[in-house]
Design a protein around this motif. Structure first.
Motif, mmCIF file in Angstrom:
data_model
loop_
_atom_site.group_PDB
_atom_site.id
_atom_site.type_symbol
_atom_site.label_atom_id
_atom_site.label_comp_id
_atom_site.label_asym_id
_atom_site.label_seq_id
_atom_site.Cartn_x
_atom_site.Cartn_y
_atom_site.Cartn_z
ATOM 1 N N MET A 157 1.587 -24.880 -33.499
ATOM 2 C CA MET A 157 2.069 -24.309 -32.255
ATOM 3 C C MET A 157 3.487 -23.763 -32.372
ATOM 4 O O MET A 157 3.895 -22.929 -31.562
ATOM 5 C CB MET A 157 1.991 -25.343 -31.128
ATOM 6 C CG MET A 157 0.569 -25.666 -30.708
ATOM 7 S SD MET A 157 -0.316 -24.165 -30.164
ATOM 8 C CE MET A 157 -1.959 -24.833 -29.904
ATOM 9 N N ASP A 158 4.255 -24.196 -33.344
ATOM 10 C CA ASP A 158 5.580 -23.619 -33.553
ATOM 11 C C ASP A 158 5.490 -22.148 -33.937
ATOM 12 O O ASP A 158 6.426 -21.378 -33.712
ATOM 13 C CB ASP A 158 6.335 -24.390 -34.644
ATOM 14 C CG ASP A 158 7.013 -25.634 -34.071
ATOM 15 O OD1 ASP A 158 7.157 -25.703 -32.834
ATOM 16 O OD2 ASP A 158 7.387 -26.518 -34.850
ATOM 17 N N SER A 159 4.353 -21.763 -34.499
ATOM 18 C CA SER A 159 4.181 -20.367 -34.906
ATOM 19 C C SER A 159 3.593 -19.512 -33.778
ATOM 20 O O SER A 159 3.337 -18.323 -33.968
ATOM 21 C CB SER A 159 3.255 -20.282 -36.124
ATOM 22 O OG SER A 159 1.942 -20.681 -35.787
ATOM 23 N N VAL A 160 3.382 -20.126 -32.612
ATOM 24 C CA VAL A 160 2.768 -19.421 -31.484
ATOM 25 C C VAL A 160 3.836 -19.071 -30.448
ATOM 26 O O VAL A 160 4.679 -19.894 -30.095
ATOM 27 C CB VAL A 160 1.663 -20.276 -30.830
ATOM 28 C CG1 VAL A 160 1.196 -19.656 -29.518
ATOM 29 C CG2 VAL A 160 0.489 -20.443 -31.789
ATOM 30 N N GLU A 161 3.803 -17.839 -29.968
ATOM 31 C CA GLU A 161 4.618 -17.408 -28.836
ATOM 32 C C GLU A 161 3.702 -17.107 -27.652
ATOM 33 O O GLU A 161 2.681 -16.440 -27.811
ATOM 34 C CB GLU A 161 5.430 -16.161 -29.178
ATOM 35 C CG GLU A 161 6.630 -16.415 -30.065
ATOM 36 C CD GLU A 161 7.463 -15.167 -30.257
ATOM 37 O OE1 GLU A 161 8.614 -15.289 -30.740
ATOM 38 O OE2 GLU A 161 6.976 -14.056 -29.937
ATOM 39 N N VAL A 162 4.082 -17.605 -26.497
ATOM 40 C CA VAL A 162 3.347 -17.317 -25.263
ATOM 41 C C VAL A 162 4.280 -16.561 -24.333
ATOM 42 O O VAL A 162 5.417 -16.997 -24.097
ATOM 43 C CB VAL A 162 2.846 -18.609 -24.584
ATOM 44 C CG1 VAL A 162 2.121 -18.266 -23.284
ATOM 45 C CG2 VAL A 162 1.928 -19.387 -25.519
ATOM 46 N N LYS A 171 1.925 -25.707 -25.171
ATOM 47 C CA LYS A 171 1.120 -24.585 -25.657
ATOM 48 C C LYS A 171 -0.321 -25.021 -25.891
ATOM 49 O O LYS A 171 -1.264 -24.280 -25.608
ATOM 50 C CB LYS A 171 1.721 -24.025 -26.945
ATOM 51 C CG LYS A 171 3.082 -23.385 -26.768
ATOM 52 C CD LYS A 171 3.673 -22.987 -28.109
ATOM 53 C CE LYS A 171 5.118 -22.517 -27.981
ATOM 54 N NZ LYS A 171 5.727 -22.226 -29.298
ATOM 55 N N ARG A 172 -0.467 -26.230 -26.415
ATOM 56 C CA ARG A 172 -1.814 -26.753 -26.653
ATOM 57 C C ARG A 172 -2.565 -26.921 -25.334
ATOM 58 O O ARG A 172 -3.739 -26.543 -25.211
ATOM 59 C CB ARG A 172 -1.719 -28.088 -27.393
ATOM 60 C CG ARG A 172 -3.038 -28.858 -27.512
ATOM 61 C CD ARG A 172 -4.119 -28.013 -28.169
ATOM 62 N NE ARG A 172 -5.344 -28.764 -28.305
ATOM 63 C CZ ARG A 172 -6.548 -28.222 -28.471
ATOM 64 N NH1 ARG A 172 -6.665 -26.907 -28.498
ATOM 65 N NH2 ARG A 172 -7.615 -28.960 -28.597
ATOM 66 N N ARG A 173 -1.887 -27.449 -24.329
ATOM 67 C CA ARG A 173 -2.520 -27.617 -23.028
ATOM 68 C C ARG A 173 -2.878 -26.260 -22.422
ATOM 69 O O ARG A 173 -3.930 -26.103 -21.797
ATOM 70 C CB ARG A 173 -1.590 -28.384 -22.081
ATOM 71 C CG ARG A 173 -1.363 -29.831 -22.485
ATOM 72 C CD ARG A 173 -0.304 -30.498 -21.635
ATOM 73 N NE ARG A 173 -0.725 -30.602 -20.240
ATOM 74 C CZ ARG A 173 0.009 -31.153 -19.279
ATOM 75 N NH1 ARG A 173 1.230 -31.625 -19.572
ATOM 76 N NH2 ARG A 173 -0.438 -31.227 -18.043
ATOM 77 N N LEU A 184 -1.078 -12.575 -19.465
ATOM 78 C CA LEU A 184 -0.523 -13.528 -20.433
ATOM 79 C C LEU A 184 -0.775 -13.030 -21.855
ATOM 80 O O LEU A 184 -1.839 -12.477 -22.133
ATOM 81 C CB LEU A 184 -1.154 -14.910 -20.246
ATOM 82 C CG LEU A 184 -0.632 -15.773 -19.094
ATOM 83 C CD1 LEU A 184 -1.469 -17.032 -18.954
ATOM 84 C CD2 LEU A 184 0.823 -16.135 -19.321
ATOM 85 N N HIS A 185 0.208 -13.258 -22.713
ATOM 86 C CA HIS A 185 0.085 -12.832 -24.104
ATOM 87 C C HIS A 185 0.252 -14.050 -25.012
ATOM 88 O O HIS A 185 1.262 -14.747 -24.948
ATOM 89 C CB HIS A 185 1.151 -11.777 -24.434
ATOM 90 C CG HIS A 185 1.136 -11.330 -25.860
ATOM 91 N ND1 HIS A 185 2.278 -10.941 -26.544
ATOM 92 C CD2 HIS A 185 0.113 -11.194 -26.754
ATOM 93 C CE1 HIS A 185 1.954 -10.589 -27.764
ATOM 94 N NE2 HIS A 185 0.651 -10.731 -27.926
ATOM 95 N N TRP A 186 -0.749 -14.274 -25.841
ATOM 96 C CA TRP A 186 -0.723 -15.364 -26.832
ATOM 97 C C TRP A 186 -0.604 -14.719 -28.219
ATOM 98 O O TRP A 186 -1.451 -13.936 -28.610
ATOM 99 C CB TRP A 186 -2.003 -16.196 -26.723
ATOM 100 C CG TRP A 186 -2.109 -17.336 -27.679
ATOM 101 C CD1 TRP A 186 -2.419 -17.272 -29.001
ATOM 102 C CD2 TRP A 186 -1.934 -18.718 -27.371
ATOM 103 N NE1 TRP A 186 -2.453 -18.525 -29.558
ATOM 104 C CE2 TRP A 186 -2.151 -19.446 -28.573
ATOM 105 C CE3 TRP A 186 -1.605 -19.423 -26.225
ATOM 106 C CZ2 TRP A 186 -2.064 -20.828 -28.640
ATOM 107 C CZ3 TRP A 186 -1.522 -20.802 -26.285
ATOM 108 C CH2 TRP A 186 -1.744 -21.493 -27.489
ATOM 109 N N LEU A 191 8.227 -22.944 -24.259
ATOM 110 C CA LEU A 191 7.230 -24.006 -24.153
ATOM 111 C C LEU A 191 7.284 -24.914 -25.371
ATOM 112 O O LEU A 191 7.576 -24.473 -26.486
ATOM 113 C CB LEU A 191 5.818 -23.407 -24.032
ATOM 114 C CG LEU A 191 5.564 -22.422 -22.879
ATOM 115 C CD1 LEU A 191 4.119 -21.940 -22.911
ATOM 116 C CD2 LEU A 191 5.883 -23.058 -21.532
ATOM 117 N N THR A 192 6.961 -26.172 -25.147
ATOM 118 C CA THR A 192 6.873 -27.128 -26.249
ATOM 119 C C THR A 192 5.509 -26.988 -26.923
ATOM 120 O O THR A 192 4.573 -26.416 -26.336
ATOM 121 C CB THR A 192 7.039 -28.561 -25.736
ATOM 122 O OG1 THR A 192 5.921 -28.891 -24.886
ATOM 123 C CG2 THR A 192 8.338 -28.711 -24.946
ATOM 124 N N PRO A 193 5.335 -27.495 -28.144
ATOM 125 C CA PRO A 193 4.033 -27.417 -28.809
ATOM 126 C C PRO A 193 2.904 -28.038 -27.986
ATOM 127 O O PRO A 193 1.809 -27.474 -27.921
ATOM 128 C CB PRO A 193 4.259 -28.178 -30.114
ATOM 129 C CG PRO A 193 5.712 -28.001 -30.398
ATOM 130 C CD PRO A 193 6.377 -28.022 -29.067
#
Length: 389
Positions: free
Chosen positions: A33-38, A128-130, A58-60, A123-125
């Protein structure tokens, strides 16, 4: 076609939910999730009527694999049976659409000259998972009952983001719109489109003149974007900005200018008043009432009144009580035969009372532009028929 859309949606769901493997392992969760930007995508309006209020999505973005997913809650199918009727009655079902082509999304707005900006969320990891799980659930049941003020393409992304946060969002008050009603907020979007504003004001009733709360104002994408820019998240007593940084995907460009009707609603109603006065003068000189003008006014107001009466039964919460029904009254249609045959009728006395009550009601409801002039025209006709019993 529908089968293909279902297959495509299912494929996007599978790709999205499997884009970050080993999610159940805590050590993998953070690294994945650190590699994910929302981000929250906000698209500025362009000149088409349906776009005057802007758009939100929304952009993931997985930076490691360069995978993109755009989640759009503003999709509807106008080909469905009785679409116009269902839309009027507030029974329009919108759906969530997921696309993995950000460039195609941006190119659409680039063609219209609209700006597309993204606010990358802090957002925290685990958040993002939630969010990933919540979006996956939404994709399984993508259809929802759309409501322009309370449940639309702007409020849905906000709600799902807030739901997945492990803290409380604190919004800064936007002083510019702190006293605005729903109707005034819409006017802000239609300032260069007088006929769109007229149509909205004609259909919206007394409830649209209630002052909107800050949360309610976020039904407009631009105001949600402003609030996100100035919002903070309180986690374990620590306050952090909700937005970490911003990206402009499409700069504001030259927008095609759509030709509109050259006369404004106010000009048209003033012309109606001039015609009513001129006909009244001709009647005074000829000593004969031109009933064809009364029939024309009654027919136009009665048909418009039928539309407003239907909106009273709509699921749209702001159309249920509309004082413009007092002068745009379906009952006028019932009296047309008597007026056309020059029979005595009480309709004009009734119309006179309704027009006066309508003008008094302007203290509570903001009418469509020029409607007070229409009421004046009807009062003139009432005076001309003052001898009717």
């Amino acid at each position: 076609m529908k089968r293909f859309e279902n297959i495509f949606r299912t494929l996007c769901l599978l790709i999205f939910c499997t884009a970050t493997p080993h999610l159940h392992a805590q050590e993998d969760l953070r690294s994945n999730m650190d590699s994910v930007e929302v981000g929250l995508l906000t698209c500025s309006p362009h000149n088409e009527v349906y776009s005057l209020y802007g758009h939100t999505a929304l952009h993931w973005h997985d930076l490691r694999t360069d995978e993109h997913f755009v989640f759009n809650y503003g999709v509807f199918d106008y080909r469905k049976p009785h679409f116009v009727w269902r839309f009027m009655m507030g029974q329009t079902d919108y759906m969530l659409e997921c696309t993995s082509n950000l460039n195609r999304w941006c190119n659409y707005y680039r063609k219209w000259g609209s700006e597309v900006k993204e606010q990358i969320l802090n957002l925290t990891p685990s958040e993002k998972r939630r969010l990933q799980e919540a979006l996956g659930i939404n994709l399984k049941s993508p259809v929802y009952r759309y409501n322009f003020f309370y449940d639309n393409c702007s409020t849905r992304p906000r709600n799902i983001i807030e739901k997945c946060l492990e803290g409380e969002v604190k919004y800064e008050l936007n002083q510019e719109f702190s006293e605005a009603t729903f109707r005034q907020l819409i006017h802000h979007c239609t300032i260069d489109h007088p006929w769109a504003a007229f149509g909205n004001d004609l259909l919206l009733g007394l409830n649209a003149d209630r002052k909107a709360t800050q949360r309610e104002r976020q039904f407009l994408p631009a105001l949600l974007s402003w609030d996100f820019d100035h919002a903070t998240v309180i986690r374990n007593g620590q306050e952090q900005p909700l937005v970490s940084h911003r990206v402009i995907h499409v700069p504001l460009g030259n927008q095609p200018i759509e030709k509109e009707f050259p006369l404004s609603p106010l000009t048209c109603t003033l012309l109606l008043l001039i015609a009513t006065l001129a006909i009244g003068m001709l009647e005074w000189r000829s000593k004969r009432i031109m009933v064809w003008w009364d029939v024309l006014l009654m027919l136009a107001s009665g048909i418009a009144g039928c539309i407003l009466l239907l909106m009273v039964f709509s699921e749209h919460p702001a159309t249920s009580l509309n004082l413009q029904l007092l002068i745009l009254n379906p009952a006028a249609l019932l009296f047309i035969p008597s007026v056309a045959r020059r029979k005595k009728t009480i309709w004009f006395r009734i119309m006179g009372v309704l027009a006066v009550v309508f003008l008094i009601g302007s203290f509570w409801q903001d009418y469509a532009e020029g409607m007070e002039i229409v009421a004046l025209c009807l009062l003139i006709r009432t005076w001309i028929h003052r001898d009717d019993k």
